[in-house]
Enzyme design. Structure first.
Site, PDB file in Angstrom:
ATOM      1  N   ARG A   1     -55.967   6.069  92.321  1.00  0.00           N
ATOM      2  CA  ARG A   1     -56.239   4.655  92.561  1.00  0.00           C
ATOM      3  C   ARG A   1     -56.669   4.450  94.016  1.00  0.00           C
ATOM      4  NH1 ARG A   1     -52.450  -0.431  90.957  1.00  0.00           N
ATOM      5  NH2 ARG A   1     -52.085   0.879  89.153  1.00  0.00           N
TER       6      ARG A   1
ATOM      7  N   THR B   1     -59.423  -0.937  96.916  1.00  0.00           N
ATOM      8  CA  THR B   1     -59.899  -1.738  95.770  1.00  0.00           C
ATOM      9  C   THR B   1     -58.875  -1.756  94.624  1.00  0.00           C
ATOM     10  OG1 THR B   1     -60.909   0.161  94.698  1.00  0.00           O
ATOM     11  CG2 THR B   1     -62.290  -1.068  96.265  1.00  0.00           C
TER      12      THR B   1
ATOM     13  N   ASP C   1     -41.380   6.527  86.032  1.00  0.00           N
ATOM     14  CA  ASP C   1     -42.638   7.234  86.290  1.00  0.00           C
ATOM     15  C   ASP C   1     -42.714   8.466  85.393  1.00  0.00           C
ATOM     16  OD1 ASP C   1     -44.768   7.616  88.960  1.00  0.00           O
ATOM     17  OD2 ASP C   1     -44.491   9.224  87.500  1.00  0.00           O
TER      18      ASP C   1
ATOM     19  N   ASP D   1     -43.435  11.875  87.218  1.00  0.00           N
ATOM     20  CA  ASP D   1     -42.268  12.358  87.976  1.00  0.00           C
ATOM     21  C   ASP D   1     -41.186  12.875  87.046  1.00  0.00           C
ATOM     22  OD1 ASP D   1     -43.313  11.941  90.449  1.00  0.00           O
ATOM     23  OD2 ASP D   1     -42.305  10.020  90.790  1.00  0.00           O
TER      24      ASP D   1
HETATM   25  N1  URA Z   1     -47.056   4.845  85.004  1.00  0.00           N
HETATM   26  C1  URA Z   1     -45.799   5.317  84.777  1.00  0.00           C
HETATM   27  O1  URA Z   1     -45.564   6.518  84.837  1.00  0.00           O
HETATM   28  N2  URA Z   1     -44.835   4.431  84.471  1.00  0.00           N
HETATM   29  C2  URA Z   1     -45.060   3.100  84.405  1.00  0.00           C
HETATM   30  O2  URA Z   1     -44.127   2.343  84.122  1.00  0.00           O
HETATM   31  C3  URA Z   1     -46.366   2.636  84.660  1.00  0.00           C
HETATM   32  C4  URA Z   1     -47.349   3.532  84.959  1.00  0.00           C
END
Ligand code: URA
Length: 209
Positions: A104, A108, A200, A203
């Site tokens: 990302r 922007t 995440d 992760d």
């Molecule tokens: N990406 C993720 O890994 N978890 C989220 O909640 C949103 C995007």
């Protein structure tokens, strides 16, 4: 307008509960995502066309069926999409696997492609684009666009969990791409996480938290 299919199979929902649980460690999380991906692959391939063939069993000849139609390509969005690939390959072992990497742009906030590698016979394949978390939809929209630009014409989007915001964005920008999920959650929070979601996904899959 594309369709959204929510896989409410009890095994998928049961395993998703453990995937969501913050106490679930990396090893178990990875195994569960793998298992759910395989179960979702079973569901997502339900509409695959068949052709009638003749087979000779040790007892007699009979009519039977083989898969017909285009071959399958899987395209995980890096990096979390990787966690679902092996599970899907257990059911579709001959699928080819492309990869799309996006980051990302901090100014922007739009996704920027940094890596794309797709099967060379792209026009002869139907694709499953894989991203466990459909949050804003930015990455999925960009990945699908990237495939279309290179000649892919038929694809499905497979996610574990989607936010309504992400679904809306994909449907707006790619009304031809159906979305397959295990759950549609409540919303996105101010940090772009799906609520309640699972945290995440990258992760938790790779133990990098
Ligand atoms: N990406 C993720 O890994 N978890 C989220 O909640 C949103 C995007």
């Amino acid at each position: 307008m594309s369709k959204v299919y929510v896989f409410d199979h009890p095994l998928i929902q049961h395993k998703l509960t453990y995937i969501r649980n913050k106490e679930t460690g990396t090893k178990e999380f990875r195994e569960l995502v793998d298992e759910v991906a395989a179960l979702m692959a079973y569901e997502i391939t339900r509409d695959m066309p068949l052709q009638e063939v003749e087979v000779e069993t040790p007892v007699a000849k009979c009519k039977s069926y083989l898969l017909a139609g285009k071959k399958i390509g899987l395209v995980p969005i890096l990096r979390a999409g990787l966690g679902m690939v092996d599970g899907i390959l257990k059911l579709i072992p001959a699928a080819k696997v492309g990869h799309v990497g996006l980051y990302r742009d901090p100014d922007t906030l739009e996704p920027v492609e940094y890596y794309v590698k797709l099967p060379s016979d792209i026009e002869e394949r139907d694709f499953i684009v894989i991203d466990p978390m459909l949050a804003t939809g930015g990455s999925a929209v960009a990945a699908i666009h990237s495939l279309k630009k290179r000649g892919a014409s038929n694809m499905k989007l497979m996610c574990l969990i989607a936010a309504p915001e992400g679904i809306e964005r994909v449907q707006e920008e790619h009304p031809d791409v159906d979305i397959y999920v295990a759950s549609v959650d409540e919303k996105l929070n101010e940090k772009g996480y799906i609520v309640p979601g699972l945290g995440d996904a990258g992760d938790r899959l790779f133990g990098t938290k």
